[in-house]
Design a protein around this motif. Structure first.
Motif, PDB file in Angstrom:
ATOM      1  N   ILE A  81       0.859  -1.274   0.027  1.00  0.00           N
ATOM      2  CA  ILE A  81       0.055   0.060  -0.038  1.00  0.00           C
ATOM      3  C   ILE A  81       1.046   1.348  -0.120  1.00  0.00           C
ATOM      4  N   ASN A  82       1.789   1.176   0.877  1.00  0.00           N
ATOM      5  CA  ASN A  82       2.594   2.406   0.842  1.00  0.00           C
ATOM      6  C   ASN A  82       3.706   2.468  -0.133  1.00  0.00           C
ATOM      7  N   THR A  83       3.918   1.552  -0.816  1.00  0.00           N
ATOM      8  CA  THR A  83       4.950   1.705  -2.254  1.00  0.00           C
ATOM      9  C   THR A  83       4.162   1.868  -3.359  1.00  0.00           C
ATOM     10  N   ILE A  84       3.000   1.367  -3.587  1.00  0.00           N
ATOM     11  CA  ILE A  84       2.217   1.781  -4.743  1.00  0.00           C
ATOM     12  C   ILE A  84       1.536   3.231  -4.599  1.00  0.00           C
ATOM     13  N   GLY A  85       1.125   3.602  -3.214  1.00  0.00           N
ATOM     14  CA  GLY A  85       0.249   4.569  -2.972  1.00  0.00           C
ATOM     15  C   GLY A  85      -1.264   4.495  -3.299  1.00  0.00           C
ATOM     16  N   GLU A  86      -1.672   3.391  -3.196  1.00  0.00           N
ATOM     17  CA  GLU A  86      -3.042   3.353  -3.289  1.00  0.00           C
ATOM     18  C   GLU A  86      -3.614   2.078  -2.552  1.00  0.00           C
ATOM     19  N   GLN A  87      -4.901   2.020  -2.004  1.00  0.00           N
ATOM     20  CA  GLN A  87      -5.333   0.784  -1.351  1.00  0.00           C
ATOM     21  C   GLN A  87      -6.063   0.018  -2.578  1.00  0.00           C
ATOM     22  N   PHE A  88      -5.269  -0.793  -3.079  1.00  0.00           N
ATOM     23  CA  PHE A  88      -5.783  -1.650  -4.225  1.00  0.00           C
ATOM     24  C   PHE A  88      -6.475  -3.182  -3.835  1.00  0.00           C
ATOM     25  N   PHE A  89      -6.435  -3.003  -2.411  1.00  0.00           N
ATOM     26  CA  PHE A  89      -7.292  -4.428  -2.118  1.00  0.00           C
ATOM     27  C   PHE A  89      -8.816  -4.299  -2.259  1.00  0.00           C
ATOM     28  N   GLY A  90      -9.318  -3.175  -2.097  1.00  0.00           N
ATOM     29  CA  GLY A  90     -10.705  -2.849  -2.083  1.00  0.00           C
ATOM     30  C   GLY A  90     -11.277  -3.123  -0.609  1.00  0.00           C
ATOM     31  N   ASN A  91     -12.716  -2.789  -0.543  1.00  0.00           N
ATOM     32  CA  ASN A  91     -13.148  -3.015   0.529  1.00  0.00           C
ATOM     33  C   ASN A  91     -13.253  -4.463   1.260  1.00  0.00           C
ATOM     34  N   LYS A  92     -13.371  -5.330   0.251  1.00  0.00           N
ATOM     35  CA  LYS A  92     -13.310  -6.610   0.738  1.00  0.00           C
ATOM     36  C   LYS A  92     -11.930  -7.145   1.218  1.00  0.00           C
ATOM     37  N   GLY A  93     -10.914  -6.559   0.624  1.00  0.00           N
ATOM     38  CA  GLY A  93      -9.503  -7.017   0.894  1.00  0.00           C
ATOM     39  C   GLY A  93      -9.250  -6.438   2.167  1.00  0.00           C
ATOM     40  N   CYS A  94      -9.710  -5.164   2.554  1.00  0.00           N
ATOM     41  CA  CYS A  94      -9.369  -4.325   3.630  1.00  0.00           C
ATOM     42  C   CYS A  94     -10.162  -5.296   4.791  1.00  0.00           C
ATOM     43  N   MET A  95     -11.279  -5.814   4.623  1.00  0.00           N
ATOM     44  CA  MET A  95     -12.071  -6.395   5.598  1.00  0.00           C
ATOM     45  C   MET A  95     -11.521  -7.721   6.038  1.00  0.00           C
ATOM     46  N   MET A  96     -11.094  -8.398   5.068  1.00  0.00           N
ATOM     47  CA  MET A  96     -10.262  -9.588   5.545  1.00  0.00           C
ATOM     48  C   MET A  96      -8.854  -9.413   6.002  1.00  0.00           C
ATOM     49  N   TYR A  97      -8.349  -8.270   5.694  1.00  0.00           N
ATOM     50  CA  TYR A  97      -7.146  -8.091   6.499  1.00  0.00           C
ATOM     51  C   TYR A  97      -7.259  -7.851   7.821  1.00  0.00           C
TER      52      TYR A  97
END
Length: 330
Positions: A81-97
């Motif tokens: 996330i901090n390398t690319i500069g965006e939260q590319f996982f989406g809401n479901k990816g954020c929830m799973m994390y």
């Protein structure tokens, strides 16, 4: 100044300095890589040395496993996330994390609590109770079920999102008004209660050790062993409090008073600092457990201090004998 803009559904764009992202990447890389290596070393030592497979040490193994998994999960999301500069996982990816890291984190905390209970029983109640492998396995299973249950309830109610600087997904503590019951139960069962049990058990252990040292009937061997147990217990307790309590207190404050203004970087900084527990736990057990230390040295074929001292004394003896023999020959 170069900035990076991270977004996630339901959040507001926030401009973050580029240098701060670099600091986060370096810090998380060091902490997670060290945690993976150190916990992996302890797990390998357990795997190869059957003598370490005692009931209490199974709790240490569970602690190292949860640390290893949590460090791996953190590195797999925070660094990209901090390398690319965006939260590319989406809401479901954020929830799973949030769900996965929450389970590992609470399992880590509750394992330390179970470990403190085990030390409490062995040290304070050893004459009445014997800790068996069955008890420990039941405790480990309970810890994983307990952690999965409460994190599932909280994440399922939508209590997740990016942190204040949008550098990683986490629990959104200031949205407590929407799910007051879930947040209250979660904080009580996963922070306040474990901390209370931990304080009581370790306080009782320290008190018991002090009482035993005052008894003159104890042998010199027992007197020598008690201070070492007291030191390990003290270090475990202090390391846990230093790593987790600052973040837990801030989260509790944001939950109780959502309108209270906290500096924007404080919560994120304390969240990252809490991840240093990935490294502290294995270091403590390796450094303060002589059997574990010898096993780790043996697994990686490193010379131990005892072997070095014995080899030095043996060489000195041979030199003395040779000198005496030379003197006799002359």
């Amino acid at each position: 100044m170069i900035t990076m803009n991270l977004t996630l559904a339901g959040t507001v764009d926030y401009q973050v300095p580029f240098w701060l992202r670099i600091v986060i990447i370096i810090y998380i890389s060091l902490v997670t890589s060290s945690g993976i290596v150190m916990n992996g070393i302890v797990i390998t030592a357990f795997w190869k040395n059957k003598k370490l497979r005692t009931p209490v040490n199974y709790l240490i193994l569970n602690l190292c496993v949860s640390n290893l998994l949590s460090a791996t999960a953190s590195a797999s999301l925070i660094i990209p996330i901090n390398t690319i500069g965006e939260q590319f996982f989406g809401n479901k990816g954020c929830m799973m994390y949030v769900l996965v890291c929450g389970i590992f984190g609470v399992t880590n905390l509750c394992t330390i609590v179970v470990l403190s209970i085990a030390h409490f029983i062995v040290i304070c109640k050893s004459k009445r109770f014997t800790l068996s492998r069955r008890h420990v396995i039941a405790g480990i299973v309970f810890v994983w079920i307990w952690s999965s249950l409460w994190n599932g309830v909280l994440v399922g109610s939508g209590g997740y999102g990016t942190d204040t600087i949008q550098s990683v997904c986490g629990i959104v503590w200031n949205s407590v008004d929407k799910n007051i019951v879930q947040y209250t139960l979660y904080m009580t069962c996963c922070f306040v209660l474990p901390l209370s049990i931990l304080t009581y058990c370790y306080g009782s252990i320290i008190y018991e050790i002090r009482q035993r040292t005052k008894v003159s009937s104890f042998s010199s061997t027992s007197r020598a062993a008690l201070p070492e147990a007291a030191k390990m217990v003290f270090v475990i307790m202090v390391a846990f409090l230093i790593c987790w309590c600052p973040y837990g207190c801030v989260a509790l404050l944001r939950m109780i008073r959502p309108s209270h203004k906290i500096p924007i970087f404080v919560e994120s900084a304390l969240s990252f600092f809490a991840k240093s527990s990935y490294v502290t736990s294995p270091i403590i057990y390796v450094a303060m457990n002589s059997q574990m230390k010898q096993s780790v040295l043996k697994v990686f074929r490193l010379p131990s201090s005892r072997r070095n001292r014995s080899s030095i004394s043996t060489k000195a003896t041979h030199l003395t004998v040779e000198k005496c023999g030379d003197g006799m020959r002359t």
